[in-house]
Design a protein around this motif. Structure first.
Motif, PDB file in Angstrom:
ATOM      1  N   TYR A 103       0.808  -1.224   0.000  1.00 30.90           N
ATOM      2  CA  TYR A 103       0.000   0.000   0.000  1.00 30.90           C
ATOM      3  C   TYR A 103       0.843   1.277   0.000  1.00 30.90           C
ATOM      4  O   TYR A 103       0.305   2.370   0.163  1.00 30.90           O
ATOM      5  CB  TYR A 103      -0.933  -0.002   1.215  1.00 30.90           C
ATOM      6  N   THR A 104       2.129   1.163  -0.197  1.00 33.55           N
ATOM      7  CA  THR A 104       3.025   2.321  -0.174  1.00 33.55           C
ATOM      8  C   THR A 104       2.720   3.254  -1.344  1.00 33.55           C
ATOM      9  O   THR A 104       2.463   2.802  -2.464  1.00 33.55           O
ATOM     10  CB  THR A 104       4.491   1.850  -0.253  1.00 33.55           C
ATOM     11  N   GLN A 105       2.766   4.557  -1.083  1.00 27.57           N
ATOM     12  CA  GLN A 105       2.530   5.547  -2.129  1.00 27.57           C
ATOM     13  C   GLN A 105       3.798   5.761  -2.963  1.00 27.57           C
ATOM     14  O   GLN A 105       4.872   5.249  -2.636  1.00 27.57           O
ATOM     15  CB  GLN A 105       2.072   6.865  -1.504  1.00 27.57           C
ATOM     16  N   THR A 106       3.684   6.541  -4.030  1.00 29.19           N
ATOM     17  CA  THR A 106       4.800   6.701  -4.974  1.00 29.19           C
ATOM     18  C   THR A 106       6.053   7.259  -4.308  1.00 29.19           C
ATOM     19  O   THR A 106       7.168   6.780  -4.556  1.00 29.19           O
ATOM     20  CB  THR A 106       4.382   7.598  -6.147  1.00 29.19           C
ATOM     21  N   GLY A 107       5.883   8.270  -3.465  1.00 33.87           N
ATOM     22  CA  GLY A 107       7.043   8.820  -2.768  1.00 33.87           C
ATOM     23  C   GLY A 107       7.631   7.833  -1.788  1.00 33.87           C
ATOM     24  O   GLY A 107       8.855   7.701  -1.665  1.00 33.87           O
ATOM     25  N   THR A 126      11.497   6.822 -12.989  1.00 26.00           N
ATOM     26  CA  THR A 126      10.323   6.928 -13.840  1.00 26.00           C
ATOM     27  C   THR A 126       9.233   5.976 -13.375  1.00 26.00           C
ATOM     28  O   THR A 126       9.404   5.200 -12.431  1.00 26.00           O
ATOM     29  CB  THR A 126      10.688   6.668 -15.318  1.00 26.00           C
ATOM     30  N   TYR A 127       8.095   6.054 -14.050  1.00 28.39           N
ATOM     31  CA  TYR A 127       6.945   5.220 -13.739  1.00 28.39           C
ATOM     32  C   TYR A 127       6.919   4.006 -14.666  1.00 28.39           C
ATOM     33  O   TYR A 127       7.442   4.051 -15.774  1.00 28.39           O
ATOM     34  CB  TYR A 127       5.652   6.023 -13.914  1.00 28.39           C
ATOM     35  N   GLY A 128       6.227   2.963 -14.236  1.00 27.57           N
ATOM     36  CA  GLY A 128       6.173   1.741 -15.028  1.00 27.57           C
ATOM     37  C   GLY A 128       5.045   1.693 -16.025  1.00 27.57           C
ATOM     38  O   GLY A 128       4.602   0.601 -16.419  1.00 27.57           O
ATOM     39  N   ASP A 129       4.583   2.874 -16.487  1.00 25.10           N
ATOM     40  CA  ASP A 129       3.465   2.877 -17.440  1.00 25.10           C
ATOM     41  C   ASP A 129       3.556   3.992 -18.472  1.00 25.10           C
ATOM     42  O   ASP A 129       2.560   4.310 -19.116  1.00 25.10           O
ATOM     43  CB  ASP A 129       2.138   2.989 -16.684  1.00 25.10           C
ATOM     44  N   GLY A 130       4.742   4.587 -18.650  1.00 23.43           N
ATOM     45  CA  GLY A 130       4.871   5.703 -19.589  1.00 23.43           C
ATOM     46  C   GLY A 130       5.944   5.449 -20.636  1.00 23.43           C
ATOM     47  O   GLY A 130       7.052   5.022 -20.307  1.00 23.43           O
ATOM     48  N   LEU A 131       5.616   5.714 -21.892  1.00 22.93           N
ATOM     49  CA  LEU A 131       6.538   5.498 -23.001  1.00 22.93           C
ATOM     50  C   LEU A 131       6.860   6.820 -23.683  1.00 22.93           C
ATOM     51  O   LEU A 131       5.978   7.662 -23.868  1.00 22.93           O
ATOM     52  CB  LEU A 131       5.928   4.540 -24.027  1.00 22.93           C
ATOM     53  N   ALA A 132       8.123   6.999 -24.052  1.00 19.02           N
ATOM     54  CA  ALA A 132       8.547   8.236 -24.705  1.00 19.02           C
ATOM     55  C   ALA A 132       9.837   7.980 -25.471  1.00 19.02           C
ATOM     56  O   ALA A 132      10.611   7.077 -25.138  1.00 19.02           O
ATOM     57  CB  ALA A 132       8.766   9.344 -23.675  1.00 19.02           C
ATOM     58  N   ALA A 196      17.346  14.422  -3.081  1.00 21.05           N
ATOM     59  CA  ALA A 196      15.949  14.772  -3.345  1.00 21.05           C
ATOM     60  C   ALA A 196      15.001  13.886  -2.548  1.00 21.05           C
ATOM     61  O   ALA A 196      13.869  14.282  -2.237  1.00 21.05           O
ATOM     62  CB  ALA A 196      15.650  14.656  -4.835  1.00 21.05           C
ATOM     63  N   ILE A 197      15.473  12.694  -2.178  1.00 18.00           N
ATOM     64  CA  ILE A 197      14.640  11.773  -1.407  1.00 18.00           C
ATOM     65  C   ILE A 197      14.367  12.326  -0.010  1.00 18.00           C
ATOM     66  O   ILE A 197      13.396  11.937   0.652  1.00 18.00           O
ATOM     67  CB  ILE A 197      15.302  10.382  -1.355  1.00 18.00           C
ATOM     68  N   ASP A 198      15.192  13.263   0.464  1.00 24.46           N
ATOM     69  CA  ASP A 198      14.973  13.881   1.775  1.00 24.46           C
ATOM     70  C   ASP A 198      13.642  14.628   1.837  1.00 24.46           C
ATOM     71  O   ASP A 198      13.143  14.913   2.934  1.00 24.46           O
ATOM     72  CB  ASP A 198      16.108  14.854   2.111  1.00 24.46           C
ATOM     73  N   TYR A 199      13.072  14.949   0.698  1.00 21.54           N
ATOM     74  CA  TYR A 199      11.795  15.660   0.656  1.00 21.54           C
ATOM     75  C   TYR A 199      10.607  14.723   0.870  1.00 21.54           C
ATOM     76  O   TYR A 199       9.463  15.176   0.902  1.00 21.54           O
ATOM     77  CB  TYR A 199      11.645  16.391  -0.681  1.00 21.54           C
ATOM     78  N   ILE A 200      10.874  13.428   0.996  1.00 17.28           N
ATOM     79  CA  ILE A 200       9.814  12.443   1.194  1.00 17.28           C
ATOM     80  C   ILE A 200       9.739  12.074   2.672  1.00 17.28           C
ATOM     81  O   ILE A 200      10.755  11.728   3.274  1.00 17.28           O
ATOM     82  CB  ILE A 200      10.085  11.181   0.354  1.00 17.28           C
ATOM     83  N   ASN A 201       8.564  12.122   3.260  1.00 22.10           N
ATOM     84  CA  ASN A 201       8.414  11.842   4.691  1.00 22.10           C
ATOM     85  C   ASN A 201       8.360  10.355   5.005  1.00 22.10           C
ATOM     86  O   ASN A 201       9.156   9.837   5.785  1.00 22.10           O
ATOM     87  CB  ASN A 201       7.160  12.522   5.239  1.00 22.10           C
ATOM     88  N   ASP A 202       7.390   9.642   4.408  1.00 20.05           N
ATOM     89  CA  ASP A 202       7.157   8.260   4.806  1.00 20.05           C
ATOM     90  C   ASP A 202       6.401   7.526   3.708  1.00 20.05           C
ATOM     91  O   ASP A 202       6.258   8.038   2.590  1.00 20.05           O
ATOM     92  CB  ASP A 202       6.381   8.204   6.128  1.00 20.05           C
ATOM     93  N   ASP A 203       5.910   6.327   4.033  1.00 24.99           N
ATOM     94  CA  ASP A 203       5.197   5.499   3.055  1.00 24.99           C
ATOM     95  C   ASP A 203       3.956   6.174   2.489  1.00 24.99           C
ATOM     96  O   ASP A 203       3.517   5.848   1.380  1.00 24.99           O
ATOM     97  CB  ASP A 203       4.776   4.170   3.697  1.00 24.99           C
ATOM     98  N   THR A 205       3.600   9.264   1.650  1.00 21.80           N
ATOM     99  CA  THR A 205       3.906  10.444   0.837  1.00 21.80           C
ATOM    100  C   THR A 205       3.728  10.145  -0.652  1.00 21.80           C
ATOM    101  O   THR A 205       4.295   9.181  -1.171  1.00 21.80           O
ATOM    102  CB  THR A 205       5.340  10.931   1.088  1.00 21.80           C
ATOM    103  N   ILE A 206       2.970  10.998  -1.309  1.00 16.01           N
ATOM    104  CA  ILE A 206       2.780  10.905  -2.758  1.00 16.01           C
ATOM    105  C   ILE A 206       3.812  11.819  -3.415  1.00 16.01           C
ATOM    106  O   ILE A 206       3.842  13.025  -3.164  1.00 16.01           O
ATOM    107  CB  ILE A 206       1.348  11.308  -3.146  1.00 16.01           C
ATOM    108  N   TRP A 207       4.668  11.257  -4.216  1.00 17.32           N
ATOM    109  CA  TRP A 207       5.774  11.996  -4.833  1.00 17.32           C
ATOM    110  C   TRP A 207       5.299  13.229  -5.578  1.00 17.32           C
ATOM    111  O   TRP A 207       5.921  14.289  -5.547  1.00 17.32           O
ATOM    112  CB  TRP A 207       6.537  11.067  -5.776  1.00 17.32           C
ATOM    113  N   GLU A 208       4.147  13.104  -6.260  1.00 14.37           N
ATOM    114  CA  GLU A 208       3.658  14.170  -7.124  1.00 14.37           C
ATOM    115  C   GLU A 208       3.029  15.326  -6.355  1.00 14.37           C
ATOM    116  O   GLU A 208       2.627  16.319  -6.972  1.00 14.37           O
ATOM    117  CB  GLU A 208       2.635  13.609  -8.122  1.00 14.37           C
ATOM    118  N   ARG A 209       2.953  15.230  -5.051  1.00 12.03           N
ATOM    119  CA  ARG A 209       2.357  16.311  -4.259  1.00 12.03           C
ATOM    120  C   ARG A 209       3.433  17.047  -3.469  1.00 12.03           C
ATOM    121  O   ARG A 209       4.200  17.805  -4.045  1.00 12.03           O
ATOM    122  CB  ARG A 209       1.229  15.748  -3.384  1.00 12.03           C
ATOM    123  N   ALA A 210       3.512  16.842  -2.176  1.00 15.55           N
ATOM    124  CA  ALA A 210       4.408  17.654  -1.347  1.00 15.55           C
ATOM    125  C   ALA A 210       5.872  17.641  -1.807  1.00 15.55           C
ATOM    126  O   ALA A 210       6.498  18.709  -1.891  1.00 15.55           O
ATOM    127  CB  ALA A 210       4.306  17.221   0.116  1.00 15.55           C
TER     128      ALA A 210
END
Length: 257
Positions: A103-107, A126-132, A196-203, A205-210
């Motif tokens: 149940y861990t969020q992206t961050g 990167t994410y496991g669902d994007g192609l470029a 940059a990972i220091d900006y993540i609090n815990d399980d 945390t959604i990477w795309e937000r805070a």
């Protein structure tokens, strides 16, 4: 350098297939989209991957444990049980599969793989669902030239994604999925410094937000403008479009031989 790929979510928006397998294992042209993403990096010289798994992690583990058998012809001696992998393409990849929780969020998933990175190490994310058809070398040069903690590849897609406000190349605001969002959006394909990972609090945390909002607010988030092909695979319709492109022989993200 390493590539960290998020591959642990439930994929609820494409539940027609994700009830059987994690979204990164949904196939395009008979190959998991995860395989396509890894090829985008590998053909440009980046061949070490840390895959953050969670939901149906065993499907991803089984795929890579049986990678050679799945992707090559094999001979089996049923009398002895001996197996021979016949000549075929055998990529020189190193793959680490790390269970980052159901149940861990992206961050939180990114934070959990921190021990796989060296101090101040740069890495792709990167994410496991994007192609470029992203030029990975140009992306990395851009990141190193500005010296900030994070670079986000930005693209021009549907307005249902988060909107980005620029000041030259610096991202000064990141708005997660505004109703009236316009302009460039987060296309994934990040380059990050480990700090940059220091900006993540815990399980939770959604990477795309805070984290992204705070990185932008502190002047540590830069945007690499990608004007080529980009598509995510959130729905069956998007999967069908990608499948059609692959079958046509003109898939823009297929930059490998």
């Amino acid at each position: 350098m390493k590539v960290v790929i998020l591959a642990g979510g439930f994929g609820t928006r494409i539940s027609e297939e994700s009830h059987l397998k994690p979204k990164p294992m949904i196939e395009i042209g008979g190959k998991p989209i995860l395989w396509h993403i890894m090829n985008i990096y590998a053909c440009q010289g980046v061949k070490e991957f840390v895959i953050a798994v969670g939901y149906k992690a065993e499907v991803i583990k089984e795929y890579f444990l049986n990678f050679y058998a799945i992707n090559n012809d094999i001979s089996i001696d049923l009398a002895t049980g001996a197996v021979k992998i016949l000549a075929g393409k055998q990529p020189n990849w190193k793959v680490h599969i790390v269970d980052t929780g159901l149940y861990t969020q992206t961050g939180g998933r990114l934070k959990r793989i921190r021990s796989w990175l060296e101090d101040d190490e740069e890495f792709f994310f990167t994410y496991g669902d994007g192609l470029a058809d992203v030029d990975i070398g140009a992306l990395l040069r851009f990141h190193r030239a500005h010296g900030k903690l994070a670079t986000m590849t930005t693209v021009l897609p549907p307005a249902r994604f988060g909107r980005i406000t620029f000041k030259e190349d610096q991202i000064v605001q990141f708005h997660e999925k505004p109703i009236d969002g316009e302009g460039r959006i987060n296309g994934g394909y990040f380059v990050l410094n480990r700090r940059a990972i220091d900006y993540i609090n815990d399980d939770e945390t959604i990477w795309e937000r805070a984290p992204l909002e705070h990185l932008a607010g502190h002047g540590e988030l830069m945007g690499y403008r990608h004007d080529g092909f980009w598509s995510c695979m959130d729905t069956i319709k998007e999967k069908s479009i990608l499948e059609e492109l692959w079958i046509s022989g003109k898939a823009p993200w297929k930059i490998w031989e």
